[in-house]
Write a protein that holds these residues in place. Structure first.
Motif, PDB file in Angstrom:
ATOM      1  N   MET A 270      -8.138   0.168   5.445  1.00 56.54           N
ATOM      2  CA  MET A 270      -6.947  -0.530   5.195  1.00 56.54           C
ATOM      3  C   MET A 270      -5.729   0.183   5.788  1.00 56.54           C
ATOM      4  SD  MET A 270      -7.353  -1.501   1.016  1.00 56.54           S
ATOM      5  CE  MET A 270      -6.155  -2.718   0.878  1.00 56.54           C
ATOM      6  N   ASP A 271      -4.693  -0.914   6.242  1.00 57.21           N
ATOM      7  CA  ASP A 271      -3.731  -0.164   6.711  1.00 57.21           C
ATOM      8  C   ASP A 271      -2.705   0.007   5.645  1.00 57.21           C
ATOM      9  OD1 ASP A 271      -1.872  -2.419   6.342  1.00 57.21           O
ATOM     10  OD2 ASP A 271      -2.631  -3.404   8.115  1.00 57.21           O
TER      11      ASP A 271
ATOM     12  N   GLU B 158      -1.396  -2.842   3.401  1.00 59.70           N
ATOM     13  CA  GLU B 158      -2.225  -3.249   2.710  1.00 59.70           C
ATOM     14  C   GLU B 158      -2.625  -2.396   1.402  1.00 59.70           C
ATOM     15  OE1 GLU B 158      -5.245  -5.865   5.354  1.00 59.70           O
ATOM     16  OE2 GLU B 158      -5.456  -3.754   5.508  1.00 59.70           O
ATOM     17  N   VAL B 159      -2.489  -1.124   1.590  1.00 56.01           N
ATOM     18  CA  VAL B 159      -2.487  -0.107   0.652  1.00 56.01           C
ATOM     19  C   VAL B 159      -1.406  -0.204  -0.618  1.00 56.01           C
ATOM     20  CG1 VAL B 159      -2.888   2.456  -0.061  1.00 56.01           C
ATOM     21  CG2 VAL B 159      -3.985   1.367   1.768  1.00 56.01           C
ATOM     22  N   ALA B 160      -0.212  -0.347   0.049  1.00 56.32           N
ATOM     23  CA  ALA B 160       1.033  -0.550  -0.743  1.00 56.32           C
ATOM     24  C   ALA B 160       1.018  -1.774  -1.506  1.00 56.32           C
ATOM     25  CB  ALA B 160       2.275  -0.605   0.218  1.00 56.32           C
ATOM     26  N   GLU B 161       0.549  -2.978  -0.972  1.00 52.11           N
ATOM     27  CA  GLU B 161       0.147  -4.220  -1.829  1.00 52.11           C
ATOM     28  C   GLU B 161      -0.869  -4.021  -2.603  1.00 52.11           C
ATOM     29  OE1 GLU B 161      -0.565  -7.690   0.378  1.00 52.11           O
ATOM     30  OE2 GLU B 161       0.568  -6.883   2.154  1.00 52.11           O
ATOM     31  N   LEU B 162      -1.907  -3.358  -2.710  1.00 53.66           N
ATOM     32  CA  LEU B 162      -3.008  -2.987  -3.520  1.00 53.66           C
ATOM     33  C   LEU B 162      -2.286  -2.202  -4.618  1.00 53.66           C
ATOM     34  CD1 LEU B 162      -5.717  -3.369  -4.427  1.00 53.66           C
ATOM     35  CD2 LEU B 162      -6.557  -1.350  -3.011  1.00 53.66           C
ATOM     36  N   ARG B 163      -1.636  -1.020  -4.296  1.00 51.94           N
ATOM     37  CA  ARG B 163      -1.086  -0.152  -5.392  1.00 51.94           C
ATOM     38  C   ARG B 163       0.024  -0.829  -6.281  1.00 51.94           C
ATOM     39  NH1 ARG B 163      -0.613   5.805  -2.991  1.00 51.94           N
ATOM     40  NH2 ARG B 163      -2.562   5.714  -2.324  1.00 51.94           N
TER      41      ARG B 163
END
Length: 185
Positions: free
Chosen positions: A164-165, A168-173
């Motif tokens: 993931m970029d 995307e990681v920030a959205e998931l968190r």
């Protein structure tokens, strides 16, 4: 058993009864809708022959959409209102060098209906189809199949997160934080 019968294959899912056989002499494809769904099975991981723009695979018991099933679902998910087979066919053929036949798209659409991915309502002489599950629910069902194989969940998730970029990681968190606070989950 004839050579054509030996080449027959189909999806192993119990709701699918479409069987493809390729005549080795003429290389013509025929379909047999009358064969029991369990009449032919592919060994795990075996690629089943390409057929009219889609093929079936069975890899370690995991099953996703075939290529044409996926294309049909993409069209249905892209429109807000229920759609006819004719409308799906037109959208699919806009993107293809060789057009699909109406009966091919109709058959696969009916298979998706029997599998529970599409609902239908009568509109004159035709049916209109709509998705019963979202694209995200489909993706989650594929992940559930991975978990069912006994794969190490943590190792699998780490591998996915590595791909993931940062956005995307920030959205998931953020989504996990909302869920952790008792939000929608």
């Amino acid at each position: 058993m004839s050579s054509a019968s030996a080449a027959a294959s189909h999806a192993v899912a119990s709701s699918v009864t479409l069987v493809e056989a390729r005549d080795p002499k003429t290389n013509q494809v025929r379909f047999d809708h009358s064969v029991s769904p369990r009449a032919w099975t592919a060994a795990p991981g075996r690629q089943v022959p390409y057929c009219l723009g889609f093929h079936w695979t069975e890899a370690a018991g995991m099953r996703g959409f075939g290529e044409l099933e996926q294309a049909i679902m993409d069209v249905v998910w892209a429109v807000a209102e229920p759609v006819t087979v004719r409308a799906v066919l037109e959208r699919l053929n806009d993107q293809r060098p060789q057009p699909l036949a109406y009966n091919t798209v109709h058959t696969v659409t009916e298979i998706l209906h029997r599998k529970g991915w599409l609902s239908r309502e009568k509109d004159g002489r035709a049916f209109r189809y709509r998705a019963t599950k979202s694209r995200e629910e489909y993706a989650a069902s594929l992940i559930d199949q991975v978990w069912a194989t006994g794969a190490d969940r943590t190792a699998t998730l780490v591998r996915l997160f590595d791909e993931m970029d940062a956005d995307e990681v920030a959205e998931l968190r953020a989504a996990l934080a909302v869920r952790g606070e008792g939000g929608p989950g």
